[in-house]
Each structure stands twice: as structure tokens, then as C-alpha cells.
Design an enzyme around this catalytic site. Structure first.
Site, short mmCIF file in Angstrom:
data_model
loop_
_atom_site.label_atom_id
_atom_site.label_comp_id
_atom_site.label_asym_id
_atom_site.label_seq_id
_atom_site.Cartn_x
_atom_site.Cartn_y
_atom_site.Cartn_z
N CYS A 14 46.84 48.12 25.63
CA CYS A 14 46.28 47.66 26.90
C CYS A 14 47.32 47.77 28.02
O CYS A 14 48.31 47.04 28.03
CB CYS A 14 45.80 46.23 26.71
SG CYS A 14 45.59 45.27 28.21
N CYS B 55 48.01 44.72 30.23
CA CYS B 55 48.73 43.69 29.47
C CYS B 55 50.23 43.95 29.56
O CYS B 55 51.03 43.03 29.70
CB CYS B 55 48.33 43.70 28.00
SG CYS B 55 46.58 43.41 27.72
#
Lengths: 301, 102
Positions: free
Chosen positions: B31, B34
Site C-alpha cells: 500500500c 501507507c
């Protein structure tokens, strides 16, 4: 604070412009409302950018950021709320500061378009998503829906058909714009059901999305049980705060040709928020180079 | 304090029984946002002693993610006295994360 060039938006267009500005020895400030990189940071793999065949969006953004920083571009994480044209200089305003610029490049890109149905915001992260490749993995073997008739909607549905138990593709019209091949591939899938001429009218949820209510053109209303709704109804250019200095078309895109010039001398636009045919990383980067070169020429004249 | 990595083994002790408010960061290696958020959280964790910041990998800890109804990451959840009080989805800058902790 005073800079030769202030760039609004640190995506691929803005950061490329920063590289060109710094290499021409101009002082450069980038103002970014969220994280550097823009929407590309959501891309799992980029496979169409020259030289790097399989780079992740995060890695791409980080490399570009480091390259611009190394050349001396300054980054500040503030949202630009307005630009004022003072003739020989411009003021770029954020909620906490006003920056003086010799030239400004607007490279704000675009944001997701919302479906516009009740409780949509509240259910983001609880079943409503705007990024199938980001969040699809949470719905393995579940029933999901994709809303939209865009190329992205078709690609999302194909991606999800491999993961989910079942995919509903819901579109308010009965045909899809472009991407015939994807449409044919979807029709061949057993676990994809099309709900065409159909609008989503309600989201039903307790703690998370449980079902959606849909209404078709002939007036039939039905409730479809889904764990997730992926919204792919297009994107909106982020030019709303700049209409005092640039012209916008009826969809909100900045009116400017391939030369990236706007109606205000010394203000340029670059990337996805500009009127253009192809919105890709490589064209965003190209715009960044063109706009920065034009800005340098403007500053030197 | 640094960001603490939390698994289902230490979740009860680190989060539910914590005497300080806990900011739980649900994330994954694949991700991008993230990864953008991680240094922001490290910076805040380093400067604040009144909150605890923990990181949970949703691929390794799918049961915890399921328990918290996480279906989009990065997902930040503020837990006080064992109960969720606030939540935010997507990348957030330092100011926005501090606001979440207020």
C-alpha cells in the site's frame, strides 16, 4: 517568502516542473495539500512508463521527490486556496501563509468524483471505496458492486471478478464509453452481472455496507446485497480555487494548449487538470517540462 | 516512543489494556499511501509521550483487521480505554493526524 516559481501540486507534473525550474537555476517552492506523488501512489505497478517496466507507484513518487529535493526544490505541505495576479508578481495563498512568486504553475491534477448518494462519505473504509486495486483484496470471495461506465469501472470489474465471489456492474446508461475489449471480456465472465440503465439510490449499512438499493429506468426498485461498492464514475479536476486567474471549460478543466499557457501571463498549467486527450504519467511529466520551460522564459524576459 | 508493531498475541496488552490512548495504524506492504504515512507516524510517536502509536499489518493480522471492519488502508483508529473513538481512512499529513489525536 519569495520564490521565482511556485508550483501548486506535487504530483508527476509538478515535481517534473520543479526539476526543470531548478536546473534553470530558479528558486522553486512546491505546495502540496496531501502527500507528494498524487494519485500514482495508489498504483500497485506502473508498466507503461519508459525505462522502468515494473516500478510501484510509491517508488516512482519517492524517486521523483528525491530527485526534485536533491536539485534544491523546496516542499511545503499546505493547501493552496487562491492565487492573485499582481502583474509583475503573483501571490499564492494557503490558509496559513501567502507566498510571492514570479511565476506560478498549477499542477493540481484531479480528485475522485463521488457518486452523490446519502451516507457515502460515512461509509468510506466501511465498504465504499474509490480504488479497486487498493481495497479489492479485503473482499475476497464476497459479493461486490462497481458503479460507473468509465474505462476504470470496466477495469475494476475485471480485476474484482478474479477476487470476489460475484461482481455487479451498475451503470446508469446502457452502454460503455470505449474499452469494448474489456466489456466483451466481462460479458464472458460467469460471476459478473450487469445492471444497466440503473442508478444507485440508497446505501444500507449498520456498521458497514450491507446492501444497496437500485432503481432502473423502468422504475423497478430492488435491494442488492453487497459487501462493497467500488465507485468509478470519473474524476474532477481540482481547479475550483483558481477561476480568478485561469479559464475553465464546462467540466472544470483548465483551458490551455500543449504550451501550457493560460490567459494570465506568468501563470501556467500542467498535468491532468489541463484540457487534454491523454492523461498518463508520461504526459503529465511532459507538461511539467513544458510549463517550467515557459515559466523560465517568462521570468527571463 | 517508537511505533510499536502489534500482532494478535500482544494486541490485548498493547491496545485494549493500554493506559494511554492508542493510535492504531492498519497498513500493508503493498500500500503506497501507507508507506507515505509511516514516517509521519514515526515523527509523531517520537515527540509525544501521552499517546501510543501501533502498527498492524493487515495481511499478517487479517483477523484483527476483520474485527475492526477495516476494508481500506491506510486506516487510523484511535482507541481509548479499549474502545474505538475515532477513525480516518487514507493518507493524512502531520497536522491531520495530530487533529485526530485531539
Amino acid at each position: 517568502m519569495k520564490y521565482d516559481i511556485v508550483i501548486v501540486g506535487a504530483g508527476p507534473a509538478g515535481m517534473t516542473a520543479a526539476i526543470y525550474g531548478r536546473r534553470a537555476n530558479k528558486t522553486v517552492l512546491l505546495l502540496e495539500a496531501a502527500s507528494y506523488g498524487g494519485q500514482i501512489i495508489n498504483a500497485h505497478k506502473i508498466e507503461n512508463y519508459p525505462v522502468e517496466p515494473h516500478i510501484s507507484g510509491f517508488e516512482f513518487a519517492t524517486k521523483l521527490y528525491e530527485q526534485a529535493k536533491e536539485l534544491g526544490a523546496e516542499f511545503k505541505f499546505e493547501k493552496v486556496v487562491g492565487i492573485e495576479d499582481k502583474g509583475d508578481h503573483k501571490l499564492v495563498n494557503t490558509p496559513s501563509a501567502s507566498y510571492e512568486a514570479g511565476a506560478v504553475i498549477i499542477a493540481t491534477g484531479s480528485d475522485k468524483r463521488k457518486l452523490g448518494v446519502d451516507r457515502e462519505d460515512e461509509l468510506v473504509g466501511r465498504g465504499v471505496s474509490y480504488c479497486a486495486t487498493c481495497d479489492g483484496a479485503f473482499f475476497r470471495k464476497k459479493v461486490v458492486a462497481v458503479a460507473g461506465g468509465t474505462r476504470t469501472a470496466l477495469e475494476d470489474a475485471l480485476y474484482l471478478a478474479d477476487i470476489a465471489e460475484k461482481v455487479y456492474l451498475i451503470h446508469r446508461l446502457d452502454k460503455f464509453s470505449g474499452a469494448e475489449a474489456d466489456y466483451d471480456r466481462l460479458k464472458a465472465r460467469d460471476n459478473v452481472e450487469f445492471l444497466l440503465n440503473t442508478q444507485i439510490t440508497k446505501l444500507n449499512a449498520d456498521k458497514k455496507l450491507e446492501s444497496i438499493e437500485v432503481k432502473s429506468k423502468d422504475g423497478t426498485v430492488q435491494t442488492v446485497e453487497v459487501s462493497a461498492l467500488f465507485v468509478a464514475v470519473g474524476r474532477v479536476p481540482e481547479n475550483q480555487n483558481f477561476s480568478a486567474v485561469i479559464d475553465l471549460d464546462d467540466k472544470g478543466y483548465a483551458v490551455a494548449g500543449e504550451n501550457c499557457l493560460t490567459r494570465t501571463a506568468g501563470i501556467f498549467v500542467a498535468g491532468d487538470n489541463r484540457v487534454k486527450e491523454v492523461r498518463q504519467l508520461v504526459t503529465a511529466a511532459a507538461d511539467g517540462a513544458v510549463a517550467a520551460t515557459a515559466a523560465v522564459k517568462y521570468l527571463n524576459s | 516512543m517508537a511505533v510499536v508493531k502489534v500482532t494478535r498475541e500482544n494486541f490485548e496488552n498493547e491496545v485494549i489494556k493500554s493506559d494511554k490512548p492508542v493510535l492504531v495504524d492498519f497498513n500493508a506492504d503493498w500500500c503506497g499511501p501507507c508507506k507515505m504515512l509511516a514516517p509521519v507516524l514515526e515523527e509523531i510517536a517520537g515527540s509525544r509521550d501521552d499517546v501510543k502509536i501501533v502498527s498492524i499489518n493487515v495481511d499478517d493480522e487479517d483477523i484483527l483487521a476483520e474485527d475492526y471492519g477495516v476494508s481500506s488502508i491506510p486506516c487510523l483508529v484511535v482507541v481509548k480505554d479499549g474502545k474505538e473513538v475515532k477513525r480516518s481512512i487514507g493518507f493524512r499529513g502531520k497536522d491531520a493526524v495530530l487533529e485526530l489525536l485531539r
